[in-house]
Design a protein around this motif. Structure first.
Motif, PDB file in Angstrom:
ATOM      1  N   ARG A 147       0.822  -1.206   0.000  1.00 14.65           N
ATOM      2  CA  ARG A 147       0.000   0.000   0.000  1.00 14.65           C
ATOM      3  C   ARG A 147       0.861   1.263   0.000  1.00 14.65           C
ATOM      4  O   ARG A 147       0.473   2.280  -0.582  1.00 14.65           O
ATOM      5  CB  ARG A 147      -0.954  -0.010   1.196  1.00 14.65           C
ATOM      6  N   ARG A 148       2.020   1.197   0.629  1.00 11.51           N
ATOM      7  CA  ARG A 148       2.930   2.343   0.600  1.00 11.51           C
ATOM      8  C   ARG A 148       3.356   2.646  -0.833  1.00 11.51           C
ATOM      9  O   ARG A 148       3.415   3.816  -1.247  1.00 11.51           O
ATOM     10  CB  ARG A 148       4.153   2.056   1.470  1.00 11.51           C
ATOM     11  N   LEU A 149       3.640   1.603  -1.606  1.00 13.26           N
ATOM     12  CA  LEU A 149       4.054   1.789  -2.991  1.00 13.26           C
ATOM     13  C   LEU A 149       2.869   2.188  -3.871  1.00 13.26           C
ATOM     14  O   LEU A 149       2.986   3.071  -4.727  1.00 13.26           O
ATOM     15  CB  LEU A 149       4.687   0.502  -3.526  1.00 13.26           C
ATOM     16  N   LEU A 150       1.743   1.548  -3.653  1.00  8.53           N
ATOM     17  CA  LEU A 150       0.549   1.842  -4.447  1.00  8.53           C
ATOM     18  C   LEU A 150       0.108   3.290  -4.288  1.00  8.53           C
ATOM     19  O   LEU A 150      -0.192   3.981  -5.268  1.00  8.53           O
ATOM     20  CB  LEU A 150      -0.588   0.906  -4.031  1.00  8.53           C
ATOM     21  N   LEU A 151       0.091   3.750  -3.042  1.00  6.84           N
ATOM     22  CA  LEU A 151      -0.422   5.089  -2.743  1.00  6.84           C
ATOM     23  C   LEU A 151       0.668   6.145  -2.716  1.00  6.84           C
ATOM     24  O   LEU A 151       0.389   7.309  -2.409  1.00  6.84           O
ATOM     25  CB  LEU A 151      -1.166   5.063  -1.404  1.00  6.84           C
ATOM     26  N   LYS A 152       1.911   5.740  -3.016  1.00  6.25           N
ATOM     27  CA  LYS A 152       3.044   6.678  -3.045  1.00  6.25           C
ATOM     28  C   LYS A 152       3.122   7.471  -1.736  1.00  6.25           C
ATOM     29  O   LYS A 152       3.155   8.693  -1.720  1.00  6.25           O
ATOM     30  CB  LYS A 152       2.911   7.648  -4.226  1.00  6.25           C
ATOM     31  N   GLN A 153       3.163   6.728  -0.620  1.00  4.87           N
ATOM     32  CA  GLN A 153       3.063   7.358   0.692  1.00  4.87           C
ATOM     33  C   GLN A 153       4.392   7.880   1.223  1.00  4.87           C
ATOM     34  O   GLN A 153       4.420   8.618   2.203  1.00  4.87           O
ATOM     35  CB  GLN A 153       2.469   6.359   1.698  1.00  4.87           C
ATOM     36  N   LYS A 154       5.493   7.482   0.608  1.00  6.43           N
ATOM     37  CA  LYS A 154       6.797   7.839   1.163  1.00  6.43           C
ATOM     38  C   LYS A 154       7.560   8.749   0.225  1.00  6.43           C
ATOM     39  O   LYS A 154       7.558   8.568  -0.990  1.00  6.43           O
ATOM     40  CB  LYS A 154       7.621   6.566   1.422  1.00  6.43           C
ATOM     41  N   GLY A 155       8.220   9.741   0.790  1.00  5.92           N
ATOM     42  CA  GLY A 155       9.169  10.541   0.032  1.00  5.92           C
ATOM     43  C   GLY A 155       8.586  11.747  -0.682  1.00  5.92           C
ATOM     44  O   GLY A 155       7.382  11.976  -0.699  1.00  5.92           O
ATOM     45  N   ASP A 156       9.493  12.493  -1.286  1.00  8.73           N
ATOM     46  CA  ASP A 156       9.162  13.682  -2.060  1.00  8.73           C
ATOM     47  C   ASP A 156       8.864  13.230  -3.481  1.00  8.73           C
ATOM     48  O   ASP A 156       9.754  12.977  -4.280  1.00  8.73           O
ATOM     49  CB  ASP A 156      10.356  14.647  -2.034  1.00  8.73           C
ATOM     50  N   ARG A 157       7.570  13.097  -3.811  1.00 10.68           N
ATOM     51  CA  ARG A 157       7.164  12.468  -5.056  1.00 10.68           C
ATOM     52  C   ARG A 157       7.234  13.428  -6.240  1.00 10.68           C
ATOM     53  O   ARG A 157       7.108  14.643  -6.079  1.00 10.68           O
ATOM     54  CB  ARG A 157       5.739  11.921  -4.962  1.00 10.68           C
ATOM     55  N   ALA A 158       7.426  12.850  -7.411  1.00  5.28           N
ATOM     56  CA  ALA A 158       7.416  13.631  -8.634  1.00  5.28           C
ATOM     57  C   ALA A 158       5.997  14.044  -8.989  1.00  5.28           C
ATOM     58  O   ALA A 158       5.021  13.413  -8.567  1.00  5.28           O
ATOM     59  CB  ALA A 158       8.019  12.821  -9.787  1.00  5.28           C
ATOM     60  N   LYS A 159       5.872  15.107  -9.762  1.00  2.00           N
ATOM     61  CA  LYS A 159       4.548  15.535 -10.202  1.00  2.00           C
ATOM     62  C   LYS A 159       3.937  14.497 -11.125  1.00  2.00           C
ATOM     63  O   LYS A 159       2.736  14.224 -11.070  1.00  2.00           O
ATOM     64  CB  LYS A 159       4.651  16.887 -10.920  1.00  2.00           C
ATOM     65  N   TRP A 160       4.763  13.888 -11.988  1.00  3.72           N
ATOM     66  CA  TRP A 160       4.291  12.847 -12.885  1.00  3.72           C
ATOM     67  C   TRP A 160       4.931  11.536 -12.460  1.00  3.72           C
ATOM     68  O   TRP A 160       6.047  11.222 -12.827  1.00  3.72           O
ATOM     69  CB  TRP A 160       4.628  13.194 -14.337  1.00  3.72           C
ATOM     70  N   GLU A 161       4.197  10.771 -11.645  1.00  3.21           N
ATOM     71  CA  GLU A 161       4.704   9.532 -11.070  1.00  3.21           C
ATOM     72  C   GLU A 161       4.576   8.358 -12.041  1.00  3.21           C
ATOM     73  O   GLU A 161       3.788   8.394 -12.987  1.00  3.21           O
ATOM     74  CB  GLU A 161       3.917   9.210  -9.786  1.00  3.21           C
ATOM     75  N   MET A 216      12.805  -1.591  -3.974  1.00  2.00           N
ATOM     76  CA  MET A 216      14.087  -1.016  -4.356  1.00  2.00           C
ATOM     77  C   MET A 216      13.923  -0.019  -5.488  1.00  2.00           C
ATOM     78  O   MET A 216      14.549   1.051  -5.494  1.00  2.00           O
ATOM     79  CB  MET A 216      15.060  -2.130  -4.767  1.00  2.00           C
ATOM     80  N   MET A 217      13.080  -0.363  -6.452  1.00  2.00           N
ATOM     81  CA  MET A 217      12.844   0.557  -7.570  1.00  2.00           C
ATOM     82  C   MET A 217      12.273   1.876  -7.071  1.00  2.00           C
ATOM     83  O   MET A 217      12.699   2.954  -7.493  1.00  2.00           O
ATOM     84  CB  MET A 217      11.890  -0.083  -8.578  1.00  2.00           C
ATOM     85  N   ASP A 218      11.332   1.809  -6.133  1.00  2.00           N
ATOM     86  CA  ASP A 218      10.742   3.032  -5.603  1.00  2.00           C
ATOM     87  C   ASP A 218      11.771   3.844  -4.828  1.00  2.00           C
ATOM     88  O   ASP A 218      11.803   5.076  -4.921  1.00  2.00           O
ATOM     89  CB  ASP A 218       9.558   2.692  -4.695  1.00  2.00           C
ATOM     90  N   ALA A 219      12.644   3.159  -4.085  1.00  2.00           N
ATOM     91  CA  ALA A 219      13.707   3.858  -3.358  1.00  2.00           C
ATOM     92  C   ALA A 219      14.679   4.528  -4.337  1.00  2.00           C
ATOM     93  O   ALA A 219      15.124   5.661  -4.107  1.00  2.00           O
ATOM     94  CB  ALA A 219      14.446   2.883  -2.445  1.00  2.00           C
ATOM     95  N   GLN A 220      15.011   3.834  -5.426  1.00  2.00           N
ATOM     96  CA  GLN A 220      15.866   4.419  -6.455  1.00  2.00           C
ATOM     97  C   GLN A 220      15.179   5.616  -7.098  1.00  2.00           C
ATOM     98  O   GLN A 220      15.813   6.646  -7.384  1.00  2.00           O
ATOM     99  CB  GLN A 220      16.185   3.377  -7.535  1.00  2.00           C
ATOM    100  N   TRP A 221      13.899   5.489  -7.339  1.00  2.00           N
ATOM    101  CA  TRP A 221      13.104   6.566  -7.934  1.00  2.00           C
ATOM    102  C   TRP A 221      13.222   7.841  -7.104  1.00  2.00           C
ATOM    103  O   TRP A 221      13.455   8.935  -7.617  1.00  2.00           O
ATOM    104  CB  TRP A 221      11.662   6.104  -8.022  1.00  2.00           C
ATOM    105  N   LEU A 222      13.066   7.683  -5.802  1.00  2.00           N
ATOM    106  CA  LEU A 222      13.144   8.835  -4.903  1.00  2.00           C
ATOM    107  C   LEU A 222      14.565   9.379  -4.828  1.00  2.00           C
ATOM    108  O   LEU A 222      14.774  10.597  -4.835  1.00  2.00           O
ATOM    109  CB  LEU A 222      12.651   8.444  -3.510  1.00  2.00           C
ATOM    110  N   ALA A 223      15.542   8.491  -4.748  1.00  2.00           N
ATOM    111  CA  ALA A 223      16.935   8.924  -4.634  1.00  2.00           C
ATOM    112  C   ALA A 223      17.398   9.670  -5.881  1.00  2.00           C
ATOM    113  O   ALA A 223      18.206  10.603  -5.795  1.00  2.00           O
ATOM    114  CB  ALA A 223      17.834   7.718  -4.385  1.00  2.00           C
TER     115      ALA A 223
END
Length: 265
Positions: A147-161, A216-223
């Motif tokens: 759910r964290r990944l689905l809802l993009k609950q963590k980090g400074d998200r991009a405008k176009w996810e 890991m992909m989501d963590a890389q995305w944010l980093a």
């Protein structure tokens, strides 16, 4: 707070070549391709070119048995007319949005999960039923992470996810290629050989590795402060990191991978 990347909010944006493309169908490779094939399968042409030198090794009876079962799963296409496949798709929706009733198997609601259109079956053509199995395994085994990944609950998200569901299919496809699972009777690359050690210890190793890869992909995305135009680069960075972790001398179980802890953050 979301990062502001790209043009102002609207229905169009410009890609790297200056052409105007619709934001409702993310583009990840240049020259730009729009539609289902741009997100499912198209980006792997570049990342799959690197091949490890062919190696030879002997499988244990348990490795052979579990590898065969996994390879059999790869051969199952998603069929929208099969009742069990329909039920699995409904189960994924219920795990994702338990308080929202699904109005049908073909509905605009699916876009809320990150499918490219109202009929998810068109996206599964890029990988098959195993991609749905991977998503369901993630939702049922690691629901908080899912759910964290689905809802993009963590980090400074991009405008176009990145769209969650089709990104998940891309990850399934990337793992199949990275591990050389379609090669019979066994993988002929080092990551594949290393993975079989984990599969011998845990018959669900591929599905768990999928969950790790998604986190890991989501963590890389944010980093990398990425937006959807950089998805290709993010997925390649994820693959590189997975290959490094699979090659560590002290990795004997799937739980030994350093990124395994991402499932519980």
């Amino acid at each position: 707070m979301k990062r502001g990347k790209g043009d102002k909010k609207g229905t169009k944006n410009r890609d790297v070549s200056g052409q105007v493309v619709p934001l409702t169908e993310p583009v990840v490779v240049a020259p730009p391709m729009v539609g289902t094939r741009s997100w499912i399968g198209g980006l792997f042409t570049r990342s799959s070119r690197r091949q490890d030198k062919s190696i030879d090794y002997t499988l244990s009876p348990l490795q052979e048995e579990r590898l065969q079962k996994l390879q059999d799963r790869l051969l199952v296409p998603f069929e929208e007319t099969r009742i069990d496949h329909q039920e699995s798709l409904k189960a994924l929706w219920n795990a994702s949005f338990p308080n929202i009733n699904l109005t049908g198997l073909v509905t605009e609601q699916w876009k809320d999960m990150g499918w490219q259109g109202p009929n998810p079956s068109t996206d599964f053509r890029g990988c098959g039923f195993i991609a749905l199995e991977n998503l369901l395994f993630s939702a049922r085994t690691y629901p908080v992470c899912f759910r964290r990944l689905l809802l993009k609950q963590k980090g400074d998200r991009a405008k176009w996810e990145y769209p969650f569901a089709v990104a998940g299919i891309n990850i399934s496809f990337m793992l199949i290629q990275m591990l050389d699972l379609q090669n019979t009777p066994k993988p002929k690359c080092l990551p594949g050989m290393n993975f079989l050690k984990l599969l011998e210890e845990d018959e669900n190793a591929f599905d768990v590795l999928y969950c790790i890869a998604f986190a890991m992909m989501d963590a890389q995305w944010l980093a990398m402060h990425a937006s959807y135009m950089e998805f290709n680069e993010v997925l390649q960075a994820t693959r590189n990191q997975l290959e490094r972790e699979l090659s560590l001398d002290d990795t004997h179980r799937i739980q030994d991978l350093p990124a395994y802890n991402l499932l519980f953050q």
